[in-house]
Design a protein around this motif. Structure first.
Motif, short mmCIF file in Angstrom:
data_model
loop_
_atom_site.label_atom_id
_atom_site.label_comp_id
_atom_site.label_asym_id
_atom_site.label_seq_id
_atom_site.Cartn_x
_atom_site.Cartn_y
_atom_site.Cartn_z
N UNK A 145 -0.85 12.28 7.45
CA UNK A 145 -1.84 11.43 8.04
C UNK A 145 -2.59 10.50 6.90
N UNK A 146 -2.48 11.05 5.65
CA UNK A 146 -2.84 10.13 4.71
C UNK A 146 -1.76 9.08 4.27
N UNK A 147 -0.75 9.58 4.31
CA UNK A 147 0.55 8.49 4.14
C UNK A 147 0.72 7.71 5.22
N UNK A 148 0.23 7.97 6.55
CA UNK A 148 0.31 7.04 7.56
C UNK A 148 -0.83 6.18 7.43
N UNK A 149 -1.84 6.40 6.93
CA UNK A 149 -2.95 5.66 6.62
C UNK A 149 -2.77 4.33 5.76
N UNK A 150 -1.75 4.60 4.78
CA UNK A 150 -1.39 3.54 3.99
C UNK A 150 -0.48 2.72 4.52
N UNK A 151 0.45 3.45 5.47
CA UNK A 151 1.50 2.41 6.29
C UNK A 151 0.71 1.61 7.18
N UNK A 152 -0.16 2.02 7.76
CA UNK A 152 -1.10 1.18 8.67
C UNK A 152 -1.75 -0.08 7.95
N UNK A 153 -2.10 0.14 6.84
CA UNK A 153 -2.62 -0.98 6.08
C UNK A 153 -1.49 -2.00 5.96
N UNK A 154 -0.36 -1.36 5.64
CA UNK A 154 0.69 -2.68 5.48
C UNK A 154 1.12 -3.15 6.86
N UNK A 155 1.03 -2.40 7.79
CA UNK A 155 1.62 -3.18 9.17
C UNK A 155 0.30 -3.97 9.55
N UNK A 156 -0.88 -4.07 9.23
CA UNK A 156 -1.78 -4.87 9.66
C UNK A 156 -1.69 -5.92 8.67
N UNK A 157 -1.41 -5.95 7.46
CA UNK A 157 -1.38 -7.00 6.73
C UNK A 157 -0.20 -7.98 6.88
N UNK A 158 1.10 -7.23 7.03
CA UNK A 158 2.25 -8.27 7.28
C UNK A 158 2.47 -8.67 8.64
N UNK A 159 2.03 -7.91 9.70
CA UNK A 159 2.42 -8.24 11.13
C UNK A 159 1.04 -8.12 12.04
N UNK A 191 0.87 -1.24 -0.02
CA UNK A 191 -0.01 0.13 0.24
C UNK A 191 0.84 1.35 0.04
N UNK A 192 1.63 1.31 0.78
CA UNK A 192 2.64 2.53 1.11
C UNK A 192 3.68 2.39 0.06
N UNK A 193 3.84 2.79 -1.26
CA UNK A 193 4.65 2.83 -2.13
C UNK A 193 5.06 3.89 -2.71
N UNK A 194 6.13 4.09 -3.29
CA UNK A 194 6.60 5.20 -4.09
C UNK A 194 5.35 5.83 -5.24
#
Length: 541
Positions: free
Chosen positions: A285-299, A266-269
């Motif tokens: 905040x909008x970038x952080x929301x994408x990172x949150x999706x990745x953290x929830x998926x990966x770990x 989700x959080x990509x270039x």
């Protein structure tokens, strides 16, 4: 002929020279280095650094110049390796080496790149003991003024690259007696410190200070085995070390990660480009929301253990378990975990995700408004720094050995400090507590600087504001032909907080060379691919 000036003679300058080997038309390059010899750069220079000081970058992470670090060391004879403090059996891609070893590598690689450039028909001049005093832009080029060992000199160039690297002020030398803080360099001066010694900071630079001072009073034993101990030479030696940091935490032990790092979903270039293109408000905040999706998926386990409602909430919850634990017992357990991860080559998903994310944030940060930039520095930056600034396992073992010997403590001091001198002691005041030392070393790392701090007055007056939000090229009033690029890491730190380190030195050098090559009449040769490496900034702070 096109004339190019490179100010600075360390790794960034060397990677710039490497990029210039792709020029198809002959150019003239002059490299200015204020020290007696060029190549190592301040963080790796022999004499400035003690042999006990370790670089916190593994061999495989050092970007190649003409060859990898491991290949360079394998080509050295046994006698030279002994002078570097190495034996042939320790040379591998995962090894961490003393800083002076990297200095030797870059010195040798500078000679190789210069020879390659000259072999291609380019002219290369290296001016050592040459301190550049001013950069004067004009309509048709740039005049460099410098002080040589004999006299002031000047010359005109078409392109200028400022690659001056770290700039670590010594407060005493600057006459700021009210500060009374010592610089961590040169290392030789640290060996004279005794009594109660305070060290501001707890990252690798602070660890290096502690190890250098301790080595002057005693010795580490058993470093080739599983247990490192420390013994002072004289039983009546009263020296003690106190490290002081904002959170009162030790850095984590270097952990295993795959190379190249896997992309996030989700959080990509590309996602960052879309965020910037659509609306620049609320970028963090909008970038952080994408990172949150990745953290929830990966770990999912990590995601459930922290508060992902905001960057500030994540920062607080991320560090909470460590801040509530005994810091020394946490360091022991973390070291065991990191050693097991390296042995089994098993990566921790959330660590890899955050390491990848910090690299994506590098491209986003220049677009933040001041409010988001301040929030980022106070929330996510400490998390990312904690990840990429993990330190070599021997460094953690040495700290534990010093603590077990009763010679080292670490205290939390917060962010507001009062520094004074009273009765021959340096006093550190924080949160109502007063700590008194015979000497205090400021090892908190490179501070951000302004372009004006470099001392090039004519250049500073000519540069249009806001250049740092873009690339490295300065926008200069009246300069119609030529370029001036600023790769000076301290000047870039505010808008590019992860700019430190050899990986970025290589990328900056290649980018600067490409900008120059684009101005030349003949198209450059294809750019060679860089070897994969851990992103981020694994230089000493």
């Amino acid at each position: 002929m096109t004339h190019i000036a490179i100010i600075g003679g360390g790794p960034t300058a060397i990677y710039t020279l490497k990029g210039l080997t792709r020029a198809r038309k002959a150019v003239s390059i002059t490299l200015f280095e204020r020290e007696p010899w060029a190549g190592p750069g301040m963080p790796y220079r022999d004499g400035t650094n003690d042999p006990a000081m370790l670089a916190n970058i593994a061999s495989r992470e050092v970007p190649r110049v003409t060859r990898t670090l491991a290949k360079y060391l394998h080509a050295c004879d046994d006698g030279f390796l002994r002078r570097l403090g190495l034996t042939r059996d320790v040379i591998d891609e995962d090894s961490f080496y003393p800083r002076v070893v990297l200095g030797s590598f870059f010195t040798a690689e500078l000679a190789e790149v210069v020879a390659r450039l000259r072999g291609l028909g380019h002219t290369v001049t290296i001016r050592t003991k040459a301190r550049v005093t001013d950069i004067v832009p004009a309509r048709d080029g740039v005049r460099i003024e410098w002080q040589s060992t004999q006299r002031p000199e000047k010359a005109r160039f078409h392109h200028v690259v400022i690659a001056t690297g770290h700039d670590w002020a010594d407060y005493d030398e600057e006459g700021e007696d009210e500060s009374a803080l010592l610089s961590p360099w040169p290392a030789e001066r640290l060996k004279a410190l005794s009594g109660e010694v305070g060290i501001l900071g707890s990252s690798l630079t602070a660890i290096d200070v502690a190890v250098t001072v301790a080595s002057a009073h005693g010795a580490f034993e058993g470093e080739d085995g599983d247990t490192t101990t420390y013994a002072v030479r004289g039983s009546d030696d009263p020296f003690r070390l106190t490290m002081m940091s904002r959170k009162g935490l030790l850095p984590e032990a270097d952990w295993y990660y795959p190379l190249p790092l896997p992309d996030l979903a989700h959080f990509t270039p590309a996602a960052v480009e879309d965020l910037v293109a659509t609306d620049r408000s609320g970028l963090l905040d909008r970038a952080f929301a994408l990172l949150v999706e990745d953290l929830r998926d990966l770990d999912p386990d990590y995601a459930a253990s922290v508060d992902l409602s905001s960057p500030e909430a994540l920062s607080k919850s991320h560090f909470a378990p460590r801040m509530s634990s005994d810091l020394w017992e946490y360091a022991r357990a973390n070291l065991v975990e990191a050693e097991e991860g390296r042995r089994t080559r098993r990566a921790v998903p959330w660590r890899v995700a955050l390491l990848t994310a910090h690299e994506v944030f590098e491209d986003l940060i220049p677009h933040f408004d001041e409010a988001d930039l301040e929030r980022f520095h106070n929330s996510l930056k400490p998390i990312f720094t904690d990840g990429y600034a993990s330190v070599p396992h021997p460094s953690i073992r040495r700290l534990l050995a010093l603590h077990d010997a009763g010679r080292l403590e670490l205290v939390r001091i917060g962010s507001a400090l009062d520094v004074s001198e009273t009765g021959g002691k340096t006093v550190i005041g924080s949160e109502g507590e007063m700590l008194r030392f015979d000497a205090v070393v400021d090892a908190r790392g490179q501070r951000p600087m302004r372009l004006t701090d470099l001392g090039f007055r004519s250049l500073s007056r000519s540069v249009r504001p806001g250049w740092e939000k873009g690339g490295y090229s300065l926008t200069i009033e009246g300069l119609e032909k030529g370029t001036v690029q600023c790769l000076a890491m301290p000047v870039l730190l505010r808008r590019r907080p992860f700019i430190q380190g050899l990986v970025n030195a290589a990328e900056m050098g290649e980018t600067a060379a490409e900008a120059i090559l684009a101005e030349l009449p003949a198209p450059p040769m294809p750019r060679p691919g860089l070897t994969s490496m851990k992103p981020g900034l694994r230089l000493a702070r």
